[in-house]
Structure formats: structure tokens, C-alpha cells
Design an enzyme around this catalytic site. Structure first.
Site, PDB file in Angstrom:
ATOM      1  N   SER A   1       0.833  -1.216   0.000  1.00 36.05           N
ATOM      2  CA  SER A   1       0.000   0.000   0.000  1.00 36.05           C
ATOM      3  C   SER A   1       0.860   1.255   0.000  1.00 36.05           C
ATOM      4  O   SER A   1       1.772   1.397   0.815  1.00 36.05           O
ATOM      5  CB  SER A   1      -0.884   0.049   1.255  1.00 36.05           C
ATOM      6  OG  SER A   1      -1.778  -1.008   1.260  1.00 36.05           O
TER       7      SER A   1
ATOM      8  N   HIS B   1      -3.780   0.281  -4.478  1.00 36.68           N
ATOM      9  CA  HIS B   1      -3.206  -0.893  -5.147  1.00 36.68           C
ATOM     10  C   HIS B   1      -3.610  -0.850  -6.620  1.00 36.68           C
ATOM     11  O   HIS B   1      -4.776  -1.040  -6.945  1.00 36.68           O
ATOM     12  CB  HIS B   1      -3.714  -2.191  -4.501  1.00 36.68           C
ATOM     13  CG  HIS B   1      -3.085  -2.468  -3.179  1.00 36.68           C
ATOM     14  ND1 HIS B   1      -2.020  -3.317  -3.027  1.00 36.68           N
ATOM     15  CD2 HIS B   1      -3.341  -1.966  -1.960  1.00 36.68           C
ATOM     16  CE1 HIS B   1      -1.661  -3.346  -1.754  1.00 36.68           C
ATOM     17  NE2 HIS B   1      -2.447  -2.537  -1.082  1.00 36.68           N
TER      18      HIS B   1
ATOM     19  N   HIS C   1      -5.437  -9.225  -0.931  1.00 35.89           N
ATOM     20  CA  HIS C   1      -5.488  -9.525   0.505  1.00 35.89           C
ATOM     21  C   HIS C   1      -6.613 -10.500   0.829  1.00 35.89           C
ATOM     22  O   HIS C   1      -7.658 -10.508   0.181  1.00 35.89           O
ATOM     23  CB  HIS C   1      -5.727  -8.233   1.305  1.00 35.89           C
ATOM     24  CG  HIS C   1      -4.751  -7.145   1.028  1.00 35.89           C
ATOM     25  ND1 HIS C   1      -4.852  -6.335  -0.071  1.00 35.89           N
ATOM     26  CD2 HIS C   1      -3.652  -6.726   1.703  1.00 35.89           C
ATOM     27  CE1 HIS C   1      -3.845  -5.465  -0.053  1.00 35.89           C
ATOM     28  NE2 HIS C   1      -3.111  -5.689   1.005  1.00 35.89           N
TER      29      HIS C   1
ATOM     30  N   TYR D   1      -8.593 -10.254   3.309  1.00 40.93           N
ATOM     31  CA  TYR D   1      -9.802  -9.555   3.776  1.00 40.93           C
ATOM     32  C   TYR D   1     -10.716  -9.119   2.635  1.00 40.93           C
ATOM     33  O   TYR D   1     -11.871  -8.764   2.858  1.00 40.93           O
ATOM     34  CB  TYR D   1      -9.446  -8.346   4.670  1.00 40.93           C
ATOM     35  CG  TYR D   1      -8.642  -7.254   4.004  1.00 40.93           C
ATOM     36  CD1 TYR D   1      -9.209  -6.394   3.065  1.00 40.93           C
ATOM     37  CD2 TYR D   1      -7.303  -7.058   4.324  1.00 40.93           C
ATOM     38  CE1 TYR D   1      -8.476  -5.397   2.462  1.00 40.93           C
ATOM     39  CE2 TYR D   1      -6.554  -6.062   3.733  1.00 40.93           C
ATOM     40  CZ  TYR D   1      -7.144  -5.241   2.806  1.00 40.93           C
ATOM     41  OH  TYR D   1      -6.406  -4.264   2.198  1.00 40.93           O
ATOM     42  N   GLU D   2     -10.203  -9.150   1.406  1.00 38.79           N
ATOM     43  CA  GLU D   2     -11.058  -8.784   0.275  1.00 38.79           C
ATOM     44  C   GLU D   2     -12.048  -9.905  -0.056  1.00 38.79           C
ATOM     45  O   GLU D   2     -12.936  -9.731  -0.896  1.00 38.79           O
ATOM     46  CB  GLU D   2     -10.189  -8.469  -0.956  1.00 38.79           C
ATOM     47  CG  GLU D   2      -9.330  -7.226  -0.751  1.00 38.79           C
ATOM     48  CD  GLU D   2      -8.374  -6.990  -1.910  1.00 38.79           C
ATOM     49  OE1 GLU D   2      -8.848  -6.563  -2.975  1.00 38.79           O
ATOM     50  OE2 GLU D   2      -7.156  -7.232  -1.744  1.00 38.79           O
TER      51      GLU D   2
ATOM     52  N   ALA E   1       2.903  -1.995   3.938  1.00 42.23           N
ATOM     53  CA  ALA E   1       2.721  -0.892   4.881  1.00 42.23           C
ATOM     54  C   ALA E   1       2.309  -1.541   6.194  1.00 42.23           C
ATOM     55  O   ALA E   1       1.544  -2.502   6.198  1.00 42.23           O
ATOM     56  CB  ALA E   1       1.628   0.040   4.386  1.00 42.23           C
TER      57      ALA E   1
ATOM     58  N   MET F   1      -1.506  -6.663   7.250  1.00 40.87           N
ATOM     59  CA  MET F   1      -2.556  -7.577   6.779  1.00 40.87           C
ATOM     60  C   MET F   1      -2.131  -8.339   5.525  1.00 40.87           C
ATOM     61  O   MET F   1      -2.973  -8.700   4.702  1.00 40.87           O
ATOM     62  CB  MET F   1      -3.835  -6.775   6.489  1.00 40.87           C
ATOM     63  CG  MET F   1      -4.301  -5.912   7.643  1.00 40.87           C
ATOM     64  SD  MET F   1      -5.637  -4.818   7.161  1.00 40.87           S
ATOM     65  CE  MET F   1      -5.772  -3.779   8.641  1.00 40.87           C
ATOM     66  N   SER F   2      -0.825  -8.583   5.384  1.00 42.29           N
ATOM     67  CA  SER F   2      -0.357  -9.236   4.153  1.00 42.29           C
ATOM     68  C   SER F   2       0.959  -9.968   4.404  1.00 42.29           C
ATOM     69  O   SER F   2       1.312 -10.251   5.540  1.00 42.29           O
ATOM     70  CB  SER F   2      -0.147  -8.173   3.065  1.00 42.29           C
ATOM     71  OG  SER F   2       0.966  -7.352   3.395  1.00 42.29           O
TER      72      SER F   2
ATOM     73  N   ASN G   1       2.250   4.189  10.427  1.00 43.44           N
ATOM     74  CA  ASN G   1       1.612   4.798  11.597  1.00 43.44           C
ATOM     75  C   ASN G   1       2.132   4.117  12.854  1.00 43.44           C
ATOM     76  O   ASN G   1       2.590   2.984  12.814  1.00 43.44           O
ATOM     77  CB  ASN G   1       0.087   4.624  11.512  1.00 43.44           C
ATOM     78  CG  ASN G   1      -0.302   3.160  11.313  1.00 43.44           C
ATOM     79  OD1 ASN G   1      -0.097   2.593  10.243  1.00 43.44           O
ATOM     80  ND2 ASN G   1      -0.823   2.556  12.348  1.00 43.44           N
TER      81      ASN G   1
ATOM     82  N   HIS H   1      -6.575   4.587   6.598  1.00 40.61           N
ATOM     83  CA  HIS H   1      -5.908   4.154   5.364  1.00 40.61           C
ATOM     84  C   HIS H   1      -5.213   5.338   4.680  1.00 40.61           C
ATOM     85  O   HIS H   1      -4.178   5.167   4.042  1.00 40.61           O
ATOM     86  CB  HIS H   1      -6.938   3.513   4.426  1.00 40.61           C
ATOM     87  CG  HIS H   1      -6.332   2.824   3.228  1.00 40.61           C
ATOM     88  ND1 HIS H   1      -5.352   1.858   3.344  1.00 40.61           N
ATOM     89  CD2 HIS H   1      -6.551   2.960   1.890  1.00 40.61           C
ATOM     90  CE1 HIS H   1      -5.009   1.430   2.133  1.00 40.61           C
ATOM     91  NE2 HIS H   1      -5.718   2.090   1.233  1.00 40.61           N
TER      92      HIS H   1
HETATM   93  N1  HPA Z   1      -2.431  -2.190  11.484  1.00 39.67           N
HETATM   94  C1  HPA Z   1      -2.597  -3.139  10.548  1.00 39.67           C
HETATM   95  N2  HPA Z   1      -2.248  -2.988   9.280  1.00 39.67           N
HETATM   96  C2  HPA Z   1      -1.676  -1.837   8.927  1.00 39.67           C
HETATM   97  C3  HPA Z   1      -1.465  -0.804   9.852  1.00 39.67           C
HETATM   98  C4  HPA Z   1      -1.864  -0.991  11.209  1.00 39.67           C
HETATM   99  O1  HPA Z   1      -1.709  -0.119  12.080  1.00 39.67           O
HETATM  100  N3  HPA Z   1      -0.870   0.219   9.180  1.00 39.67           N
HETATM  101  C5  HPA Z   1      -0.731  -0.198   7.896  1.00 39.67           C
HETATM  102  N4  HPA Z   1      -1.218  -1.445   7.735  1.00 39.67           N
END
Ligand code: HPA
Length: 278
Positions: free
Chosen positions: A33, A64, A86, A88-89, A116, A217-218, A241, A253
Site C-alpha cells: 500500500s 493498489h 489480501h 480480507y477482500e 505498509a 494484513m499481508s 503509523n 488508510h
Molecule cells: N495495522 C494493521 N495494518 C496496517 C497498519 C496498522 O496499524 N498500518 C498499515 N497497515
């Protein structure tokens, strides 16, 4: 939705790619991402939208792009995935990791995977880069392992070793490149959750206790399949973050995509350095 993919289906995708380009890449790069811009570094690219390929899942996530960029980078022929798929999709783990199987059928020997991630380690700040030294396969521990189902013996054994999921020799090279270029580099453990909801403060305190430095998440499903098939793997998390351990901040996001702008140039320098050394 089909749970598993057959070798025949995987080969149909590999054939479709071979039909579009003379390039025979050795290295694959997956861009996470906010990191799409890295694909612009590829010279003389052949571009294949994911939607042109049979069986290939199409990413639904903003940030993406969803295409393959195959071309030259630092003397290597590279296969770049601009965007990934992903769990989750709503795709199955077999679909999420289909690109890795296709890479293996194309003869690609090495994977550089990026993502990310939230910084769980309190020393991490947005914009930082972490080289992944190991991962916590939390999503797999709860049953979502991409190797679930009949083993594809053509690729690897039923019970593959994961003691060195990330290549130590490549780590040495990255450390050298980072020192040379003056890039601050963290090293740590990445944990993969299914998402798409971000973590609660209690989730994050748990992950920190469990030994995670970054959360996302990947990546882990892709690396699991890459190692099953004997590829060398190098992984990077771009910290977008700070994990919200005390509930005082909100994760979005948008900030994930924004941090990518600071992270991408550092990752590009590291990848160029490593490719040059291959
Ligand atoms: N948590 C989960 N996935 C993420 C995060 C997060 O804080 N930042 C970017 N992808």
C-alpha cells in the site's frame, strides 16, 4: 469460490504471461500500500493488468494499482506486482498466493516483498523502514494457512521448514547498502492479521507481548508459499503509523498511503543496492 488452485490453472497464468513478454525475470518484487511509485523505476517495462490474466484475483483496495510491470532494474530482469491481493477482500488463501506460484513456474528464484505496517515497537515512527527478520503467522495459526489443502508436491514438501523464512545472506547485503546510503533501518518481527479492521489497543498490547514489532494484513501468506517453493525471500515493512497502544490516536488508510511517499525513496535505494549485488 474455489478453495484450491491446480497446477494446471497456475500454468495457464504462467503461459499467459510468457505469451506477453520475452523477459524471463529472476527476481519478483511485491509493492504494498502506498508504494506503487517504485514500479516507475523499472526500465523498458511490459505492463500486464491483473484483469488480463486468467484466474488472477484483482485487488479492490485503493492504493493498489493492480498490474504487473516486467522489465529491467539495476541489471536484473524484475517482475513487479504493483498492488497485491489480501485475504480480507474475500479471496481464498490460494488466490491470495497464486502470484507466488506463478512466479515459481516462471523460474523466479527470489522475492522482495514490501508492505505498509503499523509500528508496534515504540521506537518506530511513521516513515521508518523495517527489514523483516522473522514473522508471526498469527493468521495461519488460526487456520488460514495458504498451504492448507492437498500439497502441491511439484513445489515443495507437505511440512516445509520455516526456520529461516527470510534470507540471512540478503540481510547482510541490505545492512551494507543501508550503511553506505545512510538509511536508518530497523530490523524486526512482522505479524499478519486478517484485517480489514485495524487493531484495538488491547490487540496491540497482546501483539507487542507476543514479540511483534510491526503489524499488517499481508506478506506472511506470500512468504509461506515462497519458502514452500524454495525461493529466497527479503521483506520490508514501511511503517505508516504508530500502533495505538493506549487508544489515544486513530489509524486510517489515508495516513498509510501518505507515509508511502516518505518510505518509497528509501525502499527504492535499498532494493537498487541489493539488486546490484546479485
Ligand atoms: N495495522 C494493521 N495494518 C496496517 C497498519 C496498522 O496499524 N498500518 C498499515 N497497515
Amino acid at each position: 469460490m474455489q478453495t484450491f488452485l491446480t497446477l494446471e490453472q497456475i500454468d495457464q497464468v504462467a503461459e499467459a504471461i510468457r505469451a506477453r513478454t520475452e523477459y524471463r525475470p529472476r527476481v519478483a518484487i511485491i509493492l504494498g500500500s502506498g508504494l506503487n511509485a517504485l514500479a516507475e523505476a523499472v526500465r523498458n517495462p511490459v505492463i500486464i493488468p491483473f484483469g488480463d490474466l486468467p484466474h488472477w484475483p484483482v485487488s479492490t483496495v485503493e492504493g493498489h494499482v493492480g498490474r504487473l510491470v516486467i522489465g529491467e532494474l539495476e541489471g536484473q530482469t524484475v517482475f513487479v506486482m504493483q498492488g497485491r491481493i489480501h485475504f480480507y477482500e474475500g479471496y481464498t488463501m490460494a488466490q491470495v498466493t497464486l502470484p507466488i506460484r506463478v512466479m515459481q513456474r516462471l523460474g523466479i528464484e527470489m522475492l522482495i516483498v514490501t508492505n505498509a505496517a503499523g509500528g508496534v515497537n515504540p521506537d518506530y515512527s511513521p516513515g521508518d523502514v523495517m527489514m523483516i527478520t522473522d514473522h508471526l503467522n498469527l493468521i495461519g495459526m488460526f487456520g488460514a494457512n495458504p498451504l492448507y489443502g492437498p500439497n502441491l508436491d511439484e513445489f515443495g514438501p507437505r511440512f516445509p521448514d520455516m526456520s529461516q523464512a527470510y534470507d540471512r545472506e540478503l540481510h547482510e547485503q541490505v545492512r551494507r547498502v543501508a550503511a553506505e546510503k545512510g538509511i536508518d533501518l530497523h530490523e524486526g518481527v512482522y505479524v499478519c492479521l486478517s484485517g480489514p479492521s485495524f487493531e484495538t489497543p488491547a490487540d496491540l498490547r497482546f501483539l507487542k507481548m507476543a514479540g511483534a514489532d510491526a503489524v499488517g494484513m499481508s506478506t506472511v501468506p506470500e512468504v509461506t508459499v515462497a519458502r514452500h517453493g524454495g525461493m529466497r525471500v527479503l521483506g520490508f515493512s514501511g511503517i505508516s503509523n504508530k500502533a495505538n497502544l493506549d487508544g489515544s490516536t486513530v489509524t486510517s488508510h489515508e495516513e498509510v498511503l501518505e507515509a508511502g511517499k516518505v518510505i518509497a525513496p528509501k525502499l527504492e535505494a535499498l532494493m537498487r543496492g541489493v539488486l546490484r549485488l546479485l
